[in-house]
Design a protein around this motif. Structure first.
Motif, short mmCIF file in Angstrom:
data_model
loop_
_atom_site.label_atom_id
_atom_site.label_comp_id
_atom_site.label_asym_id
_atom_site.label_seq_id
_atom_site.Cartn_x
_atom_site.Cartn_y
_atom_site.Cartn_z
N ALA B 147 0.84 -1.21 0.00
CA ALA B 147 0.00 0.00 0.00
C ALA B 147 0.87 1.26 0.00
N VAL B 148 1.91 1.24 0.81
CA VAL B 148 2.81 2.40 0.87
C VAL B 148 3.55 2.57 -0.45
N ALA B 149 4.00 1.47 -1.05
CA ALA B 149 4.71 1.55 -2.33
C ALA B 149 3.80 2.11 -3.43
N ARG B 150 2.54 1.67 -3.46
CA ARG B 150 1.61 2.19 -4.47
C ARG B 150 1.44 3.71 -4.31
N GLU B 151 1.26 4.14 -3.06
CA GLU B 151 1.06 5.57 -2.82
C GLU B 151 2.33 6.35 -3.20
N LEU B 152 3.49 5.79 -2.93
CA LEU B 152 4.75 6.46 -3.28
C LEU B 152 4.89 6.56 -4.79
N GLY B 153 4.57 5.49 -5.49
CA GLY B 153 4.66 5.49 -6.95
C GLY B 153 3.75 6.54 -7.56
N ARG B 154 2.52 6.58 -7.06
CA ARG B 154 1.53 7.55 -7.52
C ARG B 154 2.03 8.98 -7.26
N ALA B 155 2.50 9.21 -6.04
CA ALA B 155 2.91 10.56 -5.64
C ALA B 155 4.17 11.00 -6.39
N ALA B 156 5.06 10.05 -6.69
CA ALA B 156 6.28 10.40 -7.42
C ALA B 156 5.92 10.87 -8.83
N LYS B 157 4.95 10.16 -9.46
CA LYS B 157 4.50 10.57 -10.80
C LYS B 157 3.82 11.93 -10.76
N ALA B 171 9.35 1.91 0.47
CA ALA B 171 8.24 1.46 1.31
C ALA B 171 8.72 0.47 2.37
N ARG B 172 9.59 -0.46 1.96
CA ARG B 172 10.15 -1.39 2.94
C ARG B 172 10.97 -0.67 4.00
N ALA B 173 11.77 0.29 3.55
CA ALA B 173 12.68 0.98 4.48
C ALA B 173 11.91 1.82 5.49
N LEU B 174 10.92 2.57 5.03
CA LEU B 174 10.23 3.48 5.95
C LEU B 174 9.30 2.74 6.91
N THR B 175 8.61 1.71 6.42
CA THR B 175 7.78 0.94 7.35
C THR B 175 8.66 0.17 8.34
N ALA B 176 9.82 -0.32 7.86
CA ALA B 176 10.76 -0.98 8.76
C ALA B 176 11.25 -0.01 9.83
N MET B 177 11.51 1.23 9.42
CA MET B 177 11.99 2.24 10.37
C MET B 177 11.00 2.42 11.51
N VAL B 178 9.74 2.59 11.18
CA VAL B 178 8.73 2.86 12.20
C VAL B 178 8.50 1.63 13.08
N ASP B 179 8.36 0.48 12.43
CA ASP B 179 8.10 -0.76 13.15
C ASP B 179 9.24 -1.09 14.11
N ARG B 180 10.46 -1.05 13.60
CA ARG B 180 11.61 -1.43 14.42
C ARG B 180 11.93 -0.40 15.50
N PHE B 181 11.76 0.88 15.15
CA PHE B 181 11.95 1.92 16.17
C PHE B 181 11.03 1.62 17.36
N CYS B 182 9.77 1.31 17.08
CA CYS B 182 8.81 1.03 18.16
C CYS B 182 9.23 -0.19 18.97
N PHE B 183 9.65 -1.26 18.28
CA PHE B 183 10.06 -2.46 19.00
C PHE B 183 11.24 -2.17 19.92
N VAL B 184 12.27 -1.54 19.37
CA VAL B 184 13.47 -1.28 20.18
C VAL B 184 13.15 -0.32 21.32
N THR B 185 12.37 0.71 21.04
CA THR B 185 12.17 1.79 22.01
C THR B 185 11.12 1.47 23.08
N TYR B 186 10.05 0.74 22.69
CA TYR B 186 8.98 0.48 23.66
C TYR B 186 9.00 -0.93 24.22
N VAL B 187 9.80 -1.82 23.62
CA VAL B 187 9.81 -3.21 24.07
C VAL B 187 11.21 -3.68 24.46
N PHE B 188 12.12 -3.66 23.51
CA PHE B 188 13.37 -4.39 23.67
C PHE B 188 14.42 -3.63 24.49
#
Lengths: 217, 217
Positions: B147-157, B171-188
């Motif tokens: 979903a994020v990649a589709r929106e990025l492709g559309r917005a880039a055009k 899309a992989r990098a930015l969702t990974a950033m948010v997901d992993r930041f939360c895991f490390v900061t609020y859990v691990f």
């Protein structure tokens, strides 16, 4: 565990801990290589010390001369193969090297990650079952984020990056981005067409990282 | 596993699968709440169905009327508590909502993550021991990154973001950033001074995300 044990290796004979001669060093390396392959192929939880002995072509007693248990084995593997390269790749980050320098560092990091992908998967698994290794991971992670945060704080003061960024949150976010991108892309869920070449991924990650903090060339 | 079973719940009686009346719905909710607490407190591997029964104040047989096994329990919990909120938070991303819209989405995401932190930790653990849940996680992750990649492709055009970005890697990098930041900061590995308020973290993550892709206000 002494540092000599981790870095150079020692062999236990009864209650003695002996330094390694050339032949013992070879045996230890053989065991480590077989263990990395076995953990990578079958996962940490499903691999026993006996499996490692069989895969190494040595007796179980010999494996125990070199390594206390599975946690010891994976700890040595992670320090030697994962942690060292990852730290080399990122702790040395200097904003003055610009986007090109960042891209070089990330290329090293991503390439090293892709190369040891099966072991990186074990590294993700093992922190959930071995509290001592979770601590090791926290320590290595902190070392990295602290170094990046220091550099960001310094660069923000010097006007080399966006002045209003939060160094600690930013350091956690950007290192998380790179680390998790690599895990998802090279280990957990590669794209159907195969993962991108490390240099391609690193170029994009470097651009995202640089633009996110306003790093000039 | 039928979708009705996941979303509404069913009860097994012998070979029959029965829809739930109000009282059975209450029992099922009690079991789910107790299971979430038990998994969160002791980890997935150390929590048995018998532990869940004890914590729920019902018999083991009753737990098995509602849930096939531990994997079933955690799957329902994850779909209900983690996945739904996370998808609500991010799949709805539209670049036209600007940095403020992104910040609202990420605030919801980070707050939801921080709230279910113990369950988020179990979610990280369980993918290493339950292949079916690893598949569920891959599916949910793909749904989000696609979903994020589709929106990025559309917005880039459309010229709304940097034109030379790679939608899939980004899309992989930015969702990974948010997901992993939360895991490390609020859990691990939360900071010694305690983790940042979700709104603070989300503001910084939104700025990093927006600047990384060149999103205008």
């Amino acid at each position: 565990m002494t540092d000599a044990y981790v870095d150079e290796g020692l062999r236990r004979d009864g209650h003695q801990e002996l330094p390694l001669g050339p032949r013992a060093r070879q045996t230890r390396a053989t065991i480590l290589k077989a263990a990395a392959d076995a953990f990578g192929a079958n996962g940490y939880a499903s691999t026993t010390m006996a499996d490692v002995a069989t895969a190494s072509g040595v007796s179980l007693g010999t494996v125990y001369q070199y390594f206390r248990d599975r946690a010891d084995l994976i700890s040595v593997l992670v320090r030697g193969r994962v942690a060292k390269r990852m730290n080399q790749a990122e702790v040395g980050w200097k904003t003055q090297d610009g986007v090109a320098g960042l891209e070089r560092l990330l290329t090293n990091f991503v390439a090293a990650y892709a190369e040891v992908a099966p072991l990186a998967a074990v590294w993700e698994e093992v922190v959930h079952v071995e509290p001592a290794l979770a601590d090791l991971r926290r320590r290595l992670g902190r070392q990295l984020t602290d170094a990046v945060a220091r550099e960001l704080g310094r660069a923000a003061k010097a006007g080399a990056v966006r002045s209003n960024l939060d160094p600690d949150i930013t350091a956690r976010a950007l290192t998380a981005m790179v680390d998790r991108f690599c895990f998802v892309t090279y280990v957990f869920d590669p794209p159907e067409a195969g993962p991108p070449a490390p240099s391609t991924a690193a170029r994009e990650l470097a651009t995202l990282w640089a633009d996110a903090i306003g790093l000039r060339n």
